[in-house]
Motif scaffolding. Sequence first.
Motif, mmCIF file in Angstrom:
data_model
loop_
_atom_site.group_PDB
_atom_site.id
_atom_site.type_symbol
_atom_site.label_atom_id
_atom_site.label_comp_id
_atom_site.label_asym_id
_atom_site.label_seq_id
_atom_site.Cartn_x
_atom_site.Cartn_y
_atom_site.Cartn_z
ATOM 1 N N THR A 43 0.815 -1.213 0.000
ATOM 2 C CA THR A 43 0.000 0.000 0.000
ATOM 3 C C THR A 43 0.851 1.265 0.000
ATOM 4 O OG1 THR A 43 -0.192 -0.228 2.407
ATOM 5 C CG2 THR A 43 -2.012 -1.071 1.068
ATOM 6 N N GLY A 44 1.849 1.336 0.886
ATOM 7 C CA GLY A 44 2.697 2.521 0.937
ATOM 8 C C GLY A 44 3.032 2.883 2.371
ATOM 9 N N HIS A 45 3.713 4.009 2.549
ATOM 10 C CA HIS A 45 4.104 4.404 3.898
ATOM 11 C C HIS A 45 4.017 5.908 4.078
ATOM 12 C CE1 HIS A 45 8.016 4.888 1.745
ATOM 13 N NE2 HIS A 45 8.217 5.867 2.616
ATOM 14 N N PHE A 46 3.883 6.298 5.340
ATOM 15 C CA PHE A 46 4.000 7.698 5.719
ATOM 16 C C PHE A 46 5.431 7.941 6.193
ATOM 17 C CE2 PHE A 46 -0.554 7.250 5.870
ATOM 18 C CZ PHE A 46 -1.012 8.479 5.423
ATOM 19 N N ALA A 47 5.987 9.016 5.734
ATOM 20 C CA ALA A 47 7.333 9.412 6.150
ATOM 21 C C ALA A 47 7.226 10.615 7.082
ATOM 22 C CB ALA A 47 8.185 9.763 4.946
ATOM 23 N N LEU A 48 7.788 10.455 8.279
ATOM 24 C CA LEU A 48 7.845 11.563 9.236
ATOM 25 C C LEU A 48 9.193 12.252 9.040
ATOM 26 C CD1 LEU A 48 6.939 11.396 13.040
ATOM 27 C CD2 LEU A 48 8.838 12.738 12.159
ATOM 28 N N HIS A 49 9.152 13.432 8.428
ATOM 29 C CA HIS A 49 10.376 14.186 8.135
ATOM 30 C C HIS A 49 10.617 15.222 9.237
ATOM 31 C CE1 HIS A 49 10.854 12.634 4.054
ATOM 32 N NE2 HIS A 49 9.553 12.798 3.887
ATOM 33 N N PRO A 50 11.654 15.054 10.051
ATOM 34 C CA PRO A 50 11.940 16.040 11.103
ATOM 35 C C PRO A 50 12.604 17.285 10.516
ATOM 36 C CG PRO A 50 13.597 14.325 11.124
ATOM 37 C CD PRO A 50 12.604 13.928 10.073
ATOM 38 N N LYS A 51 12.633 18.344 11.291
ATOM 39 C CA LYS A 51 13.332 19.553 10.867
ATOM 40 C C LYS A 51 14.841 19.353 10.932
ATOM 41 C CE LYS A 51 11.953 23.175 10.129
ATOM 42 N NZ LYS A 51 11.654 23.842 8.852
ATOM 43 N N THR B 237 2.573 1.602 20.381
ATOM 44 C CA THR B 237 3.998 1.865 20.210
ATOM 45 C C THR B 237 4.299 3.317 20.550
ATOM 46 O OG1 THR B 237 4.283 0.185 18.496
ATOM 47 C CG2 THR B 237 5.905 1.954 18.559
ATOM 48 N N THR B 238 5.334 3.500 21.343
ATOM 49 C CA THR B 238 5.810 4.846 21.641
ATOM 50 C C THR B 238 7.251 4.980 21.153
ATOM 51 O OG1 THR B 238 6.493 4.147 23.861
ATOM 52 C CG2 THR B 238 4.318 5.153 23.637
ATOM 53 N N ALA B 239 7.607 6.192 20.785
ATOM 54 C CA ALA B 239 8.977 6.451 20.331
ATOM 55 C C ALA B 239 9.380 7.861 20.729
ATOM 56 C CB ALA B 239 9.086 6.277 18.824
ATOM 57 N N ASP B 240 10.639 8.011 21.056
ATOM 58 C CA ASP B 240 11.245 9.316 21.305
ATOM 59 C C ASP B 240 12.366 9.482 20.296
ATOM 60 O OD1 ASP B 240 9.690 9.932 23.670
ATOM 61 O OD2 ASP B 240 10.904 8.429 24.701
ATOM 62 N N ILE B 241 12.228 10.463 19.416
ATOM 63 C CA ILE B 241 13.167 10.663 18.324
ATOM 64 C C ILE B 241 13.958 11.940 18.601
ATOM 65 C CG2 ILE B 241 13.383 10.973 15.827
ATOM 66 C CD1 ILE B 241 10.303 9.739 15.997
ATOM 67 N N VAL B 242 15.252 11.797 18.713
ATOM 68 C CA VAL B 242 16.128 12.920 19.046
ATOM 69 C C VAL B 242 16.777 13.431 17.764
ATOM 70 C CG1 VAL B 242 18.096 13.685 20.410
ATOM 71 C CG2 VAL B 242 16.570 11.905 21.309
ATOM 72 N N THR B 243 16.648 14.732 17.528
ATOM 73 C CA THR B 243 17.255 15.333 16.340
ATOM 74 C C THR B 243 18.135 16.519 16.747
ATOM 75 O OG1 THR B 243 15.638 17.078 15.823
ATOM 76 C CG2 THR B 243 15.048 14.821 15.208
ATOM 77 N N THR B 244 18.769 17.088 15.766
ATOM 78 C CA THR B 244 19.596 18.268 16.025
ATOM 79 C C THR B 244 18.747 19.498 16.335
ATOM 80 O OG1 THR B 244 19.665 18.704 13.643
ATOM 81 C CG2 THR B 244 21.511 17.462 14.600
ATOM 82 N N LYS B 245 17.430 19.418 16.118
ATOM 83 C CA LYS B 245 16.541 20.554 16.347
ATOM 84 C C LYS B 245 15.605 20.353 17.546
ATOM 85 C CE LYS B 245 17.754 22.967 12.650
ATOM 86 N NZ LYS B 245 18.356 24.322 12.725
#
Length: 759
Positions: free
Chosen positions: A106-114, A131-139
């Motif tokens: 079917t396809g996917h959703f992409a979560l694009h961070p800043k 499901t839980t997630a903590d995503i760490v970015t440079t922003k």
Amino acid sequence: MYSIIKCYLRHILAVCVVSLCVMTGTAASSVKLDVDWPQFMSKQDMVWETLPEYWYESAYMGNGMLGLMIYKEPGQNYIRLETGNCAVHDHRKGKNDLFSIGRLLTGHFALHPKGEILDGKMRVDLWNAETTADIVTTKGKIHLHSFVHSDKMIIVTKTTTEGEEKDFRWEWVPAPSESPRYLFAKGEGNWIKVPEDYPLNPAPEVTGTEKEGMSYQKLQAGGETAVAWKETVKKGERVLWVNLTHSYPESNAREISRNELEDALRCGYKNLQKTHRQWWNAYYPASFLTLPEGVKENFYWIQMYKLASATRADRALIDCTGPWLTKTPWPNAWWNLNVQLTYWPLNASDRLDLAASLENALYNNVEQLRKNIPEAYRHDALGLGRTSNFYCATEPVGIPGVSKTAEVGLLTWACHNLWLIYRHKMDDALLRDKLFPLLKGAVNYYLHFLQKEEDGKLHLPATYSPEYGSAEDCNFDLSLLRWGCLTLIQSAERLKIDDPLLPKWKTVLEELTPYPMDENGLFIGRNTPYAFSHRHYSHLLAAYPLYTLNKEHPEDVDLIERSLHFWQSKTGAHQGYSLTGASSISSALGKGNDALAYLNKLFGRFLSVNTLYRESGPVIETPLSGAQSIHDMLLQSWGGKIRVFPAVPDAWQDVAFDGLRTEGAFKVSANRKAGKTEFIQVKSLAGEPCILVTDIARPFFKGKRNLEVKQLGEHTYQVDLQKGEEMLVYPEGTSPDLIIRPIQNTSIHCFGKKLKDKK
């Protein structure tokens, strides 16, 4: 004529009465289960200390139709939410092959961070199926909380952010609408031959924005798929709502998808989450099992989660991937082992409502099963080819002695699964109206080809032993034919059906040629020894799961042992289910240490960090059969006997279970400490004959009334337990603590991705 029948029924019709005891006493005390379910299940969660990458590491969720997998896209700066819907498949006419009627992505959703993704954590909360997630970015950080609703066809993902990540964006990326087998062949699957006349489906149409939109995929053979989404924002919380719908032959997927999405929005996040959690929190306590080994306990409960994520009573048959489709050579249901192994754990774990998806696939598509065999045999026979869609449409079943790969026993083997389901329910209406005629049609296909030779025995022409090759008198088919005739006779006697084929079935049992074998054990078939490594135990089905060869017949034990050891001695082609099969065969022999040794080999090399499994592509059955291997160590019920702790390994000194179900429709609870059985509780749900096999040396039987107990042999007792009654069994002279509690093992969160695994 009846000697063979008596031989195979003697473990059911116990006749040796050693002693007669009448147990008196006050009403039986009931076993209590002392489990803090949320706390216990939290120990079983899959935990990633660093973000998963790839399909085989991902967090996964499902509701028996919709599926979602979450992981970081390898080499890219986004989080991938891969969607799936089991209903989405092609409908091309002509050949019922994997290119024409296979599942579709079917396809996917992409979560694009800043910012750039630096690291993160993820957790699957099994108790709540979230499901839980903590995503760490440079922003900054993105906190994600997602679930696939237990009932509604809705995927819900809530996010909150820190720092500059409030402006992250969503992107919908539709998948190619060609068979995943075609996509696999165009990549790493150069061993797959692609049809020359394989036209591509039209490209999907995507309208709207990242906040609200629709993806529409029309298929050239009819039918369509729609993906609708909308994001709502309130007090810093962003919620992405997604529906996936497939319609065929109607062309109304878009309308349905919009309506489903609007209905979910009206319900609201809190109400949806509440009903979602209610379903899952009610699901797990159907039965309980605890082990002294944390890895195995954790693994077991993940399989229970996986099963309820992959199917429901009114939803999809579990094929090779369940709701989590990916580019694969196996985008359909496989009937030469995969489906059968997948459904086994549902019986003992008393999750039989889920097994209805298998029953529906077979019972509701009898006319398709008729069409699967050559026209000359359709008047009385049914069949099932190797691969099918959810409606059992397969390529034609071969003709024994004519087709190079006449794989004719697959429907009979599937009927054995249906027989197990019936035996755990004891619903005679189901047997009479559904299973008996289906099994009769499956066995009838064999009867067309049996030939009496000069030795006076009935023989089969060349048929195909799954994944090995063709042979006359193929043991795979001899064992299934023998079991099928025996079961039809047993069923006719129970139902008082004077079937005109009864004499034929009895003749087959009397005159069918013995299993071909030599000093190394069972052959593949006549003049075809097991000569090269073979991952499939198709030639050993008589020992497991059919038990027509079993340890109650002393002459069978040596044959089973030799066959198992010789099969396992040629390891080159073995895969994970070669080990779970060897484990269960060892348990059938009562060899718990061997059973655990084989099962141990599954872990590490074959299992991914999320317990998914692959052979070229994903195949779901092997880990699930590992759960059944655990059941087989703790509880068996073939041959009309309840065997409690029949093959417990020495390493498992403490083990307990509550509410497991057996054939004959008994609910059983038991506790074992320091290597000794402390108590067993048995409740009869159907009033079937109750024969208990226990290692308790001097068992005391206690019920609410005086129970008549006959000792039939060593460790074997028949009890006049009536429907609705329960009994307690424990060592004479003891007063056991009748509380089952989780075993305090040291390992928790054994699955997921740990820091040391970081690539």
